[in-house]
Design a protein around this motif. Structure first.
Motif, mmCIF file in Angstrom:
data_model
loop_
_atom_site.group_PDB
_atom_site.id
_atom_site.type_symbol
_atom_site.label_atom_id
_atom_site.label_comp_id
_atom_site.label_asym_id
_atom_site.label_seq_id
_atom_site.Cartn_x
_atom_site.Cartn_y
_atom_site.Cartn_z
ATOM 1 N N SER A 70 25.460 7.510 -45.040
ATOM 2 C CA SER A 70 25.523 8.627 -44.108
ATOM 3 C C SER A 70 25.593 8.013 -42.723
ATOM 4 O O SER A 70 26.025 6.893 -42.558
ATOM 5 C CB SER A 70 24.298 9.524 -44.274
ATOM 6 O OG SER A 70 23.125 8.804 -43.963
ATOM 7 N N SER A 129 22.082 10.291 -36.952
ATOM 8 C CA SER A 129 22.492 11.265 -35.942
ATOM 9 C C SER A 129 21.498 11.348 -34.789
ATOM 10 O O SER A 129 21.825 11.837 -33.714
ATOM 11 C CB SER A 129 22.668 12.646 -36.581
ATOM 12 O OG SER A 129 21.518 13.019 -37.311
ATOM 13 N N ASP A 167 16.877 10.717 -37.819
ATOM 14 C CA ASP A 167 17.692 11.697 -38.541
ATOM 15 C C ASP A 167 18.902 11.018 -39.175
ATOM 16 O O ASP A 167 19.651 10.304 -38.502
ATOM 17 C CB ASP A 167 18.184 12.784 -37.584
ATOM 18 C CG ASP A 167 17.081 13.726 -37.144
ATOM 19 O OD1 ASP A 167 15.982 13.664 -37.741
ATOM 20 O OD2 ASP A 167 17.306 14.515 -36.213
ATOM 21 N N TYR A 168 19.084 11.275 -40.477
ATOM 22 C CA TYR A 168 20.250 10.765 -41.194
ATOM 23 C C TYR A 168 21.107 11.956 -41.602
ATOM 24 O O TYR A 168 20.708 12.748 -42.459
ATOM 25 C CB TYR A 168 19.825 9.991 -42.441
ATOM 26 C CG TYR A 168 19.066 8.718 -42.155
ATOM 27 C CD1 TYR A 168 19.729 7.508 -41.986
ATOM 28 C CD2 TYR A 168 17.671 8.731 -42.062
ATOM 29 C CE1 TYR A 168 19.033 6.339 -41.726
ATOM 30 C CE2 TYR A 168 16.963 7.570 -41.800
ATOM 31 C CZ TYR A 168 17.653 6.377 -41.636
ATOM 32 O OH TYR A 168 16.959 5.227 -41.379
ATOM 33 N N ALA A 169 22.270 12.090 -40.997
ATOM 34 C CA ALA A 169 23.174 13.189 -41.339
ATOM 35 C C ALA A 169 23.883 12.860 -42.648
ATOM 36 O O ALA A 169 24.352 11.742 -42.853
ATOM 37 C CB ALA A 169 24.198 13.397 -40.235
ATOM 38 N N SER A 196 19.263 21.796 -44.733
ATOM 39 C CA SER A 196 19.114 22.139 -43.312
ATOM 40 C C SER A 196 18.056 23.222 -43.147
ATOM 41 O O SER A 196 18.178 24.115 -42.303
ATOM 42 C CB SER A 196 20.458 22.599 -42.740
ATOM 43 O OG SER A 196 21.028 23.625 -43.538
ATOM 44 N N HIS A 256 20.776 17.286 -42.885
ATOM 45 C CA HIS A 256 20.308 15.926 -42.611
ATOM 46 C C HIS A 256 18.887 15.781 -43.155
ATOM 47 O O HIS A 256 18.265 16.763 -43.556
ATOM 48 C CB HIS A 256 20.335 15.615 -41.109
ATOM 49 C CG HIS A 256 19.260 16.308 -40.320
ATOM 50 N ND1 HIS A 256 19.301 17.656 -39.999
ATOM 51 C CD2 HIS A 256 18.097 15.835 -39.786
ATOM 52 C CE1 HIS A 256 18.227 17.978 -39.307
ATOM 53 N NE2 HIS A 256 17.474 16.888 -39.159
#
Length: 401
Positions: free
Chosen positions: A249, A252, A274-276, A341, A349
């Motif tokens: 990923s 973000s 945060d990992y989208a 989400s 994410h």
């Protein structure tokens, strides 16, 4: 006279053609231990709702015979457990009745079951012949590891194996253009032609930011055959923690004391990373531990919190679905939920939070412990085992941009 010769030549040409046509053999097709040319062959894929009985009924096997077959073979082949998407083949006699003789069920690419459904009823589990081929490869990163692997015409399994090996030492979200890798591994092939996966990885080196990261597979338990990866100094590559809670990923938003919150529209600390990723992407526990919270709040959405020991705790937010319950024991790499989400999130994410002695910190700034160290008296054996392997690896030229 000339006309007579011409006519004789025509006769000869026709005779030669007929001879060639008669001699040309029918190509022999062998599969699953049968010469398929000897049968009328019905090939298919199990569809949703199909049953063993239905498939045989479609080929003229009466229901009494189907029941007899099912009862006699159920200990080896359970007819009730055929799975949608699996391939099968029914071999029928080349007689006027076209009587079904065999049902071949492909459990996977290698394993299959032959069920005798003619006069003699039986079921035998078998394996297709598998050969192993050793490969030596190299690649260079232009934009991503996946593209580098594809440009080499390699299986995506190579990418996954590299990410598995280096998941504790290389941050794959920070790969740089020009990073290079080399690898020695073995591939499995069915009938010498059909790729069936990677057998094992012997050695690899990943040059990231001009620093080479070596990895050599070494058996650490001769009884179980369990192995792990170590570097050129006999240091374990496996760490107490994974670098990230999911694969492939992008980051973000990083840990920061000051960030403009996209939902609340105000400046505040963001004490997580945060990992989208796409909704439904598996989220894994970055280390062994016990789940101390699996719940929902309006801010966190669906979240899971894992206590690893008295020092470390991690938390995973905004899941679409939780996969573990409070109090459950989890191993490093276990799927604990799926990207979503929920809560205060503008898109799919996972927000990954990290505590050290109860204080939230940036995991990328921590000197995290490693695991699976080799005993001092085992290192000499290790260095002897990798000596020739390292030379072979070093002799592979790096691929350039």
């Amino acid at each position: 006279m000339l006309a007579l010769v011409a006519c004789e030549d025509d006769v000869k040409d026709t005779a030669v053609k007929e001879k060639v046509e008669k001699v040309a053999p029918e190509p022999i097709e062998k599969k699953f231990g049968f010469v398929l040319n000897d049968f009328e062959v019905v090939k298919g894929v199990v569809e949703s709702g199909d049953s063993f009985g239905y498939l045989l009924d479609q080929q003229g096997v009466d229901r009494g015979k189907i029941y007899e077959i099912s009862q006699k073979v159920k200990d080896t082949f359970n007819p009730a457990r055929i799975t949608a998407g699996k391939k099968y083949m029914i071999l029928k006699a080349k007689d006027s009745a076209k009587t079904p003789q065999y049902f071949v069920y492909q459990n996977d690419k290698i394993n299959y079951t032959v069920v005798g459904i003619g006069d003699s009823i039986s079921a035998v589990k078998k394996k297709r012949p598998v050969s192993v081929k050793r490969r030596k490869i190299s690649g260079v990163i232009a934009s991503s590891l996946s593209e580098a692997v594809q440009e080499q015409g390699l299986s995506n399994l190579v990418m996954y194996r590299l990410s598995d090996i280096y998941q504790w030492s290389i941050d794959f979200f920070k790969l740089q253009k020009g990073d290079q890798f080399k690898m020695i591994y073995s591939e499995k092939y069915i009938d010498d032609t059909i790729f069936a996966g990677i057998e094992n990885v012997e050695a690899a080196v990943f040059k990231h930011g001009d620093r080479p990261f070596y990895a050599f597979e070494y058996e650490i338990d001769s009884i179980t055959g369990k192995s792990s990866f170590y570097d050129e100094e006999a240091k374990a590559l496996q760490s107490f923690f994974l670098k990230a809670p999911l694969n492939y990923s992008r980051i973000s938003s990083r840990y920061t004391k000051r960030r403009f919150h996209p939902v609340q529209k105000r400046w505040k600390a963001h004490l997580g990373t945060d990992y989208a990723a796409a909704t439904g992407t598996p989220i894994v526990s970055t280390a062994d531990g016990r789940v101390i919270a699996s719940s929902y709040t309006s801010g966190n959405g669906n979240y899971v919190k894992v206590k690893h020991n008295d020092k470390y705790t991690t938390q995973y937010l905004h899941m679409s679905k939780r996969n573990v319950k409070n109090g459950a024991r989890v191993k490093q790499g276990d799927v604990i939920g799926y990207v979503g989400s929920t809560g205060l999130a503008t898109g799919p994410h996972v927000c990954y939070r990290f505590w050290v002695h109860g204080k939230q910190v940036d995991p990328y700034r921590q000197n995290l412990p490693t695991a699976k160290k080799l005993a001092a008296n085992e290192k000499e054996n290790y260095f002897a085992a990798i000596k020739d392997l390292r030379k072979t690896l070093d002799d592979i030229p790096y691929k350039e941009m």
